[in-house]
Design a protein around this motif. Sequence first.
Motif, mmCIF file in Angstrom:
data_model
loop_
_atom_site.group_PDB
_atom_site.id
_atom_site.type_symbol
_atom_site.label_atom_id
_atom_site.label_comp_id
_atom_site.label_asym_id
_atom_site.label_seq_id
_atom_site.Cartn_x
_atom_site.Cartn_y
_atom_site.Cartn_z
ATOM 1 N N MET A 1 20.640 20.624 46.430
ATOM 2 C CA MET A 1 19.433 21.224 45.863
ATOM 3 C C MET A 1 19.736 21.709 44.446
ATOM 4 S SD MET A 1 17.260 24.565 47.130
ATOM 5 C CE MET A 1 17.167 23.947 48.800
ATOM 6 N N ARG A 2 18.873 21.370 43.516
ATOM 7 C CA ARG A 2 19.061 21.777 42.123
ATOM 8 C C ARG A 2 18.061 22.886 41.776
ATOM 9 N NH1 ARG A 2 21.389 19.172 38.268
ATOM 10 N NH2 ARG A 2 19.577 19.223 36.878
ATOM 11 N N ILE A 3 18.595 23.994 41.277
ATOM 12 C CA ILE A 3 17.777 25.163 40.963
ATOM 13 C C ILE A 3 17.989 25.556 39.516
ATOM 14 C CG2 ILE A 3 17.355 27.603 41.489
ATOM 15 C CD1 ILE A 3 18.362 27.069 44.313
ATOM 16 N N ALA A 4 16.906 25.943 38.834
ATOM 17 C CA ALA A 4 17.005 26.421 37.453
ATOM 18 C C ALA A 4 16.361 27.798 37.341
ATOM 19 C CB ALA A 4 16.323 25.455 36.495
ATOM 20 N N VAL A 5 17.015 28.667 36.578
ATOM 21 C CA VAL A 5 16.483 30.000 36.272
ATOM 22 C C VAL A 5 16.232 30.046 34.773
ATOM 23 C CG1 VAL A 5 16.930 32.474 36.263
ATOM 24 C CG2 VAL A 5 17.793 31.056 38.146
ATOM 25 N N CYS A 6 15.025 30.390 34.376
ATOM 26 C CA CYS A 6 14.696 30.467 32.952
ATOM 27 C C CYS A 6 14.211 31.873 32.624
ATOM 28 C CB CYS A 6 13.638 29.437 32.582
ATOM 29 S SG CYS A 6 13.370 29.264 30.807
ATOM 30 N N ASP A 7 14.984 32.572 31.830
ATOM 31 C CA ASP A 7 14.659 33.957 31.475
ATOM 32 C C ASP A 7 15.362 34.281 30.154
ATOM 33 O OD1 ASP A 7 14.921 36.997 31.473
ATOM 34 O OD2 ASP A 7 13.741 36.690 33.283
ATOM 35 N N ASP A 8 14.694 35.010 29.272
ATOM 36 C CA ASP A 8 15.287 35.302 27.970
ATOM 37 C C ASP A 8 16.293 36.451 28.020
ATOM 38 O OD1 ASP A 8 13.002 36.905 28.523
ATOM 39 O OD2 ASP A 8 12.970 37.595 26.447
ATOM 40 N N GLU A 9 16.432 37.100 29.181
ATOM 41 C CA GLU A 9 17.394 38.187 29.330
ATOM 42 C C GLU A 9 18.682 37.659 29.971
ATOM 43 O OE1 GLU A 9 15.891 41.893 31.017
ATOM 44 O OE2 GLU A 9 13.859 41.092 30.816
ATOM 45 N N GLU A 10 19.777 37.711 29.222
ATOM 46 C CA GLU A 10 21.045 37.187 29.714
ATOM 47 C C GLU A 10 21.509 37.907 30.980
ATOM 48 O OE1 GLU A 10 25.668 36.441 28.238
ATOM 49 O OE2 GLU A 10 24.190 37.345 26.875
ATOM 50 N N PHE A 12 19.735 39.282 33.335
ATOM 51 C CA PHE A 12 18.994 38.848 34.523
ATOM 52 C C PHE A 12 19.395 37.434 34.922
ATOM 53 C CE2 PHE A 12 15.541 36.729 36.694
ATOM 54 C CZ PHE A 12 15.331 37.604 37.748
ATOM 55 N N ARG A 13 19.630 36.546 33.955
ATOM 56 C CA ARG A 13 20.039 35.173 34.281
ATOM 57 C C ARG A 13 21.335 35.187 35.087
ATOM 58 N NH1 ARG A 13 18.916 34.288 28.778
ATOM 59 N NH2 ARG A 13 21.136 34.000 28.310
ATOM 60 N N THR A 14 22.270 36.003 34.647
ATOM 61 C CA THR A 14 23.560 36.096 35.344
ATOM 62 C C THR A 14 23.385 36.644 36.751
ATOM 63 O OG1 THR A 14 24.704 36.464 33.239
ATOM 64 C CG2 THR A 14 25.871 37.093 35.266
ATOM 65 N N GLN A 15 22.597 37.699 36.894
ATOM 66 C CA GLN A 15 22.374 38.310 38.207
ATOM 67 C C GLN A 15 21.694 37.331 39.161
ATOM 68 O OE1 GLN A 15 20.137 41.811 37.093
ATOM 69 N NE2 GLN A 15 21.974 43.095 36.989
ATOM 70 N N ALA A 16 20.688 36.609 38.636
ATOM 71 C CA ALA A 16 19.947 35.664 39.476
ATOM 72 C C ALA A 16 20.855 34.545 39.972
ATOM 73 C CB ALA A 16 18.769 35.085 38.704
ATOM 74 N N ARG A 17 21.690 34.012 39.081
ATOM 75 C CA ARG A 17 22.599 32.933 39.478
ATOM 76 C C ARG A 17 23.577 33.408 40.542
ATOM 77 N NH1 ARG A 17 25.004 29.494 34.512
ATOM 78 N NH2 ARG A 17 25.939 28.460 36.315
ATOM 79 N N GLU A 18 24.130 34.591 40.347
ATOM 80 C CA GLU A 18 25.093 35.129 41.309
ATOM 81 C C GLU A 18 24.441 35.371 42.667
ATOM 82 O OE1 GLU A 18 26.608 38.596 39.390
ATOM 83 O OE2 GLU A 18 28.016 37.474 38.118
ATOM 84 N N ILE A 30 23.178 23.632 43.207
ATOM 85 C CA ILE A 30 23.563 23.713 41.798
ATOM 86 C C ILE A 30 22.554 24.622 41.105
ATOM 87 C CG2 ILE A 30 23.784 22.457 39.627
ATOM 88 C CD1 ILE A 30 24.599 20.009 41.263
ATOM 89 N N VAL A 31 23.036 25.647 40.410
ATOM 90 C CA VAL A 31 22.161 26.597 39.728
ATOM 91 C C VAL A 31 22.461 26.585 38.236
ATOM 92 C CG1 VAL A 31 21.283 28.949 39.641
ATOM 93 C CG2 VAL A 31 22.243 28.063 41.778
ATOM 94 N N ASP A 32 21.468 26.256 37.432
ATOM 95 C CA ASP A 32 21.601 26.289 35.976
ATOM 96 C C ASP A 32 20.690 27.371 35.416
ATOM 97 O OD1 ASP A 32 23.393 24.118 35.888
ATOM 98 O OD2 ASP A 32 21.732 22.683 35.967
#
Length: 236
Positions: A1-10, A12-18, A30-32
């Motif tokens: 499964m391929r997942i993408a997180v798009c957010d201008d706050e670094e 939050f991007r890190t927290q979401a991926r983790e 896979i999370v990008d």
Amino acid sequence: MRIAVCDDEEKFRTQAREMIDKLAGSIDVIVDAYEDGRKLLAAFDTNPYDVLFLDIEMPAMDGITLAKKLRERSDKIYIVFLTGHVEYALEGYEVNALRYLTKPVQEDKLREVLRFVMDQSTSKRQLMIKEDGEELLLNVSDIIYMEAQNQYVMIYATDGEHLVRYNIGDFEEQLKTDGFFRVHRGYLISLAKVKKLVKNGVLMETPDGEIDVPVSRSNVKPLKEALYAYVENSAF
């Protein structure tokens, strides 16, 4: 499964991926992460994603506009908006958004979204087999177990039995991310259909009752570990 997180706050991007990596466990995910919707669009055109978590309030391109452009490219993706403003919900209907999650995202809410998407993906997965010279699509979720029979494989499913000329090892490779486990050189089972572990075997749940499938001695411990991991992932 391929997942993408798009957010201008670094942050939050890190927290979401983790958080997604943690919840996914042993599931192949896979999370990008992207800070700009335009970069996500370019990446999507090359290799599409299955699930998108989009911040609504971004400077270069807001999440609603980004979602509309992505929806033009695919009607199969799951779009989840990240926002603190409920008033955006009506606009989300235009792009058939799966859900809105408020920031900061709560782990239990994210778990619900991922569980839903995984359930949908598994229930829609199909296996192409050739039986009696005809091609047949078999729902992966209907398969109970498989048994190798010389140069053939007998597939036991909820709709009956299917004898195909195939290698059970090839089926094992195709179904390794769908909750299947090779318990014996001649048997491949669906962990979702396991009823009970018994001595030297495992009871499989079928429409006609329980069937005892043999488990090789070397696979007893790995099977238990696979079952524990499957149950844990199913609960998220």
